[in-house]
Design an enzyme around this catalytic site. Structure first.
Site, PDB file in Angstrom:
ATOM      1  N   ARG A  23     -68.751  64.320   1.318  1.00  0.00           N
ATOM      2  CA  ARG A  23     -68.168  63.857   2.581  1.00  0.00           C
ATOM      3  C   ARG A  23     -68.047  62.344   2.649  1.00  0.00           C
ATOM      4  O   ARG A  23     -67.277  61.800   3.428  1.00  0.00           O
ATOM      5  CB  ARG A  23     -69.020  64.325   3.763  1.00  0.00           C
ATOM      6  CG  ARG A  23     -69.121  65.826   3.887  1.00  0.00           C
ATOM      7  CD  ARG A  23     -70.196  66.206   4.871  1.00  0.00           C
ATOM      8  NE  ARG A  23     -71.505  65.766   4.346  1.00  0.00           N
ATOM      9  CZ  ARG A  23     -72.642  65.825   5.019  1.00  0.00           C
ATOM     10  NH1 ARG A  23     -72.655  66.292   6.253  1.00  0.00           N
ATOM     11  NH2 ARG A  23     -73.775  65.431   4.471  1.00  0.00           N
ATOM     12  N   GLU A  28     -79.048  53.928   6.953  1.00  0.00           N
ATOM     13  CA  GLU A  28     -79.548  53.209   8.118  1.00  0.00           C
ATOM     14  C   GLU A  28     -79.274  51.727   7.870  1.00  0.00           C
ATOM     15  O   GLU A  28     -79.850  51.135   6.957  1.00  0.00           O
ATOM     16  CB  GLU A  28     -81.049  53.425   8.298  1.00  0.00           C
ATOM     17  CG  GLU A  28     -81.417  54.838   8.658  1.00  0.00           C
ATOM     18  CD  GLU A  28     -82.931  55.034   8.748  1.00  0.00           C
ATOM     19  OE1 GLU A  28     -83.708  54.123   8.379  1.00  0.00           O
ATOM     20  OE2 GLU A  28     -83.332  56.119   9.184  1.00  0.00           O
ATOM     21  N   GLN A  46     -77.957  40.037  20.073  1.00  0.00           N
ATOM     22  CA  GLN A  46     -76.499  40.116  20.076  1.00  0.00           C
ATOM     23  C   GLN A  46     -76.011  40.506  18.682  1.00  0.00           C
ATOM     24  O   GLN A  46     -76.611  40.124  17.686  1.00  0.00           O
ATOM     25  CB  GLN A  46     -75.945  38.741  20.455  1.00  0.00           C
ATOM     26  CG  GLN A  46     -74.459  38.629  20.594  1.00  0.00           C
ATOM     27  CD  GLN A  46     -74.070  37.253  21.126  1.00  0.00           C
ATOM     28  OE1 GLN A  46     -74.597  36.825  22.151  1.00  0.00           O
ATOM     29  NE2 GLN A  46     -73.188  36.577  20.451  1.00  0.00           N
ATOM     30  N   ASP A  47     -74.928  41.271  18.639  1.00  0.00           N
ATOM     31  CA  ASP A  47     -74.232  41.564  17.381  1.00  0.00           C
ATOM     32  C   ASP A  47     -72.892  40.851  17.419  1.00  0.00           C
ATOM     33  O   ASP A  47     -72.203  40.858  18.448  1.00  0.00           O
ATOM     34  CB  ASP A  47     -73.973  43.069  17.224  1.00  0.00           C
ATOM     35  CG  ASP A  47     -75.206  43.845  16.805  1.00  0.00           C
ATOM     36  OD1 ASP A  47     -76.282  43.239  16.659  1.00  0.00           O
ATOM     37  OD2 ASP A  47     -75.088  45.072  16.629  1.00  0.00           O
ATOM     38  N   ARG A  58     -65.941  30.245   6.448  1.00  0.00           N
ATOM     39  CA  ARG A  58     -66.580  29.966   7.737  1.00  0.00           C
ATOM     40  C   ARG A  58     -67.937  29.336   7.448  1.00  0.00           C
ATOM     41  O   ARG A  58     -68.788  29.943   6.833  1.00  0.00           O
ATOM     42  CB  ARG A  58     -66.728  31.254   8.550  1.00  0.00           C
ATOM     43  CG  ARG A  58     -65.389  31.928   8.860  1.00  0.00           C
ATOM     44  CD  ARG A  58     -65.616  33.244   9.594  1.00  0.00           C
ATOM     45  NE  ARG A  58     -64.404  34.002   9.773  1.00  0.00           N
ATOM     46  CZ  ARG A  58     -63.663  34.000  10.892  1.00  0.00           C
ATOM     47  NH1 ARG A  58     -64.015  33.270  11.917  1.00  0.00           N
ATOM     48  NH2 ARG A  58     -62.577  34.734  10.954  1.00  0.00           N
ATOM     49  N   HIS A  61     -72.869  26.513   9.162  1.00  0.00           N
ATOM     50  CA  HIS A  61     -73.278  26.376  10.552  1.00  0.00           C
ATOM     51  C   HIS A  61     -74.750  26.712  10.778  1.00  0.00           C
ATOM     52  O   HIS A  61     -75.338  27.486  10.047  1.00  0.00           O
ATOM     53  CB  HIS A  61     -72.486  27.345  11.443  1.00  0.00           C
ATOM     54  CG  HIS A  61     -71.018  27.248  11.312  1.00  0.00           C
ATOM     55  ND1 HIS A  61     -70.211  28.352  11.285  1.00  0.00           N
ATOM     56  CD2 HIS A  61     -70.188  26.181  11.199  1.00  0.00           C
ATOM     57  CE1 HIS A  61     -68.951  27.982  11.167  1.00  0.00           C
ATOM     58  NE2 HIS A  61     -68.909  26.668  11.107  1.00  0.00           N
ATOM     59  N   LYS A  71     -80.445  35.415  11.471  1.00  0.00           N
ATOM     60  CA  LYS A  71     -79.282  36.282  11.321  1.00  0.00           C
ATOM     61  C   LYS A  71     -79.555  37.352  10.276  1.00  0.00           C
ATOM     62  O   LYS A  71     -80.105  37.073   9.219  1.00  0.00           O
ATOM     63  CB  LYS A  71     -78.060  35.480  10.851  1.00  0.00           C
ATOM     64  CG  LYS A  71     -77.585  34.423  11.813  1.00  0.00           C
ATOM     65  CD  LYS A  71     -76.408  33.661  11.216  1.00  0.00           C
ATOM     66  CE  LYS A  71     -75.917  32.580  12.167  1.00  0.00           C
ATOM     67  NZ  LYS A  71     -74.801  31.819  11.564  1.00  0.00           N
ATOM     68  N   HIS A 118     -75.583  28.424   7.416  1.00  0.00           N
ATOM     69  CA  HIS A 118     -75.005  29.671   6.924  1.00  0.00           C
ATOM     70  C   HIS A 118     -73.489  29.553   6.859  1.00  0.00           C
ATOM     71  O   HIS A 118     -72.868  28.931   7.726  1.00  0.00           O
ATOM     72  CB  HIS A 118     -75.388  30.834   7.842  1.00  0.00           C
ATOM     73  CG  HIS A 118     -74.732  32.116   7.453  1.00  0.00           C
ATOM     74  ND1 HIS A 118     -73.780  32.724   8.245  1.00  0.00           N
ATOM     75  CD2 HIS A 118     -74.854  32.893   6.346  1.00  0.00           C
ATOM     76  CE1 HIS A 118     -73.369  33.826   7.644  1.00  0.00           C
ATOM     77  NE2 HIS A 118     -74.005  33.946   6.492  1.00  0.00           N
ATOM     78  N   TYR A 131     -73.004  40.638  11.985  1.00  0.00           N
ATOM     79  CA  TYR A 131     -74.364  40.140  11.925  1.00  0.00           C
ATOM     80  C   TYR A 131     -75.062  40.224  13.270  1.00  0.00           C
ATOM     81  O   TYR A 131     -74.454  40.110  14.317  1.00  0.00           O
ATOM     82  CB  TYR A 131     -74.438  38.725  11.370  1.00  0.00           C
ATOM     83  CG  TYR A 131     -73.595  37.679  12.068  1.00  0.00           C
ATOM     84  CD1 TYR A 131     -74.176  36.736  12.898  1.00  0.00           C
ATOM     85  CD2 TYR A 131     -72.225  37.618  11.873  1.00  0.00           C
ATOM     86  CE1 TYR A 131     -73.416  35.763  13.523  1.00  0.00           C
ATOM     87  CE2 TYR A 131     -71.449  36.655  12.475  1.00  0.00           C
ATOM     88  CZ  TYR A 131     -72.054  35.728  13.312  1.00  0.00           C
ATOM     89  OH  TYR A 131     -71.290  34.772  13.929  1.00  0.00           O
ATOM     90  N   GLU A 142     -74.709  23.601  18.496  1.00  0.00           N
ATOM     91  CA  GLU A 142     -74.113  23.744  17.164  1.00  0.00           C
ATOM     92  C   GLU A 142     -74.417  22.544  16.275  1.00  0.00           C
ATOM     93  O   GLU A 142     -74.445  21.409  16.739  1.00  0.00           O
ATOM     94  CB  GLU A 142     -72.585  23.827  17.270  1.00  0.00           C
ATOM     95  CG  GLU A 142     -72.046  25.091  17.831  1.00  0.00           C
ATOM     96  CD  GLU A 142     -70.518  25.082  17.855  1.00  0.00           C
ATOM     97  OE1 GLU A 142     -69.893  24.001  17.955  1.00  0.00           O
ATOM     98  OE2 GLU A 142     -69.953  26.175  17.773  1.00  0.00           O
ATOM     99  N   LYS A 170     -62.743  22.738  13.262  1.00  0.00           N
ATOM    100  CA  LYS A 170     -64.147  22.339  13.424  1.00  0.00           C
ATOM    101  C   LYS A 170     -64.845  22.211  12.076  1.00  0.00           C
ATOM    102  O   LYS A 170     -65.586  21.253  11.828  1.00  0.00           O
ATOM    103  CB  LYS A 170     -64.868  23.369  14.308  1.00  0.00           C
ATOM    104  CG  LYS A 170     -66.352  23.157  14.450  1.00  0.00           C
ATOM    105  CD  LYS A 170     -66.995  24.222  15.316  1.00  0.00           C
ATOM    106  CE  LYS A 170     -67.252  25.467  14.515  1.00  0.00           C
ATOM    107  NZ  LYS A 170     -68.058  26.467  15.218  1.00  0.00           N
ATOM    108  N   ASP A 171     -64.601  23.175  11.180  1.00  0.00           N
ATOM    109  CA  ASP A 171     -65.275  23.170   9.884  1.00  0.00           C
ATOM    110  C   ASP A 171     -64.761  22.072   8.954  1.00  0.00           C
ATOM    111  O   ASP A 171     -65.468  21.663   8.034  1.00  0.00           O
ATOM    112  CB  ASP A 171     -65.145  24.529   9.208  1.00  0.00           C
ATOM    113  CG  ASP A 171     -65.997  25.589   9.885  1.00  0.00           C
ATOM    114  OD1 ASP A 171     -66.823  25.242  10.749  1.00  0.00           O
ATOM    115  OD2 ASP A 171     -65.840  26.772   9.546  1.00  0.00           O
TER     116      ASP A 171
END
Length: 184
Positions: A23, A28, A46-47, A58, A61, A71, A118, A131, A142, A170-171
């Site tokens: 299938r 988990e 938070q996710d 990205r 940061h 994270k 990260h 994450y 930041e 920004k980056d």
């Protein structure tokens, strides 16, 4: 779930047990009990999830105290080169980075505690990166370092030229590591 130490203290690779059959598969993706057994006793608040095309970079940061974040990162589909840089001033590995490929195929995760920069580079189109974080986002908290800093020497292992990478405004203007004052 297998939890493996990296060369940088407190940065951990997490590989869930995957059950496969005709299938598909099941695993988990998060177990507070198993993480606590490995010394990660934290509350996630938070996710977050991002969708990116190949070449989206990205990072790098972090958030400063009191909004520092741990994270737990993974990829649902596609793949990324994930990078964490130790910015804990008292650490023997200050300024060193660790990287690994996270993908929807390998199901690996990385635990990045507070005190790390990260970032990630998407290696495939239509990559979904997700994450869990231990603190809420706060724009005023930041901080970061430019992705291609020569002192960090991160090997992004990309077949794209720097001009082909997709970066936010920004980056593109983050400071060099030599000009960065770590709050950790």
């Amino acid at each position: 779930m297998t939890i493996t130490e990296t060369p940088i203290k407190d940065l951990l690779v997490i590989e869930p047990k995957v059950w496969k059959d005709s299938r598909g598969y099941f695993y988990e993706s998060f177990s507070a009990r198993q993480l606590a057994a490995a010394g990660i006793s934290t509350t996630f608040v938070q996710d977050n999830q991002s969708f990116s095309q190949k070449g989206a970079l990205r990072g790098l940061h972090a958030q400063v105290q009191p909004f520092e974040q741990g994270k737990l990162v993974r990829v649902i589909s596609g793949s990324v080169l994930d990078v964490a840089v130790d910015i804990r001033k008292a650490s023997a590995t200050y300024g060193q980075y660790y990287s690994l490929v996270l993908s929807g195929e390998n199901h690996k995760q990385l635990w990045i505690p507070p005190g790390f920069l990260h970032g990630f580079l998407t290696l495939e189109d239509q990559t979904i990166f997700t994450y869990k974080v231990t603190n809420y986002y706060d724009k005023a908290s930041e901080t970061g370092v430019i992705w291609n800093d020569p002192d960090l020497g991160i090997d992004w292992n990309s077949d794209l030229s720097p001009e082909e990478l997709l970066l936010s405004e920004k980056d593109l203007v983050l400071p060099a590591f030599k000009d960065f004052s770590s709050p950790f």
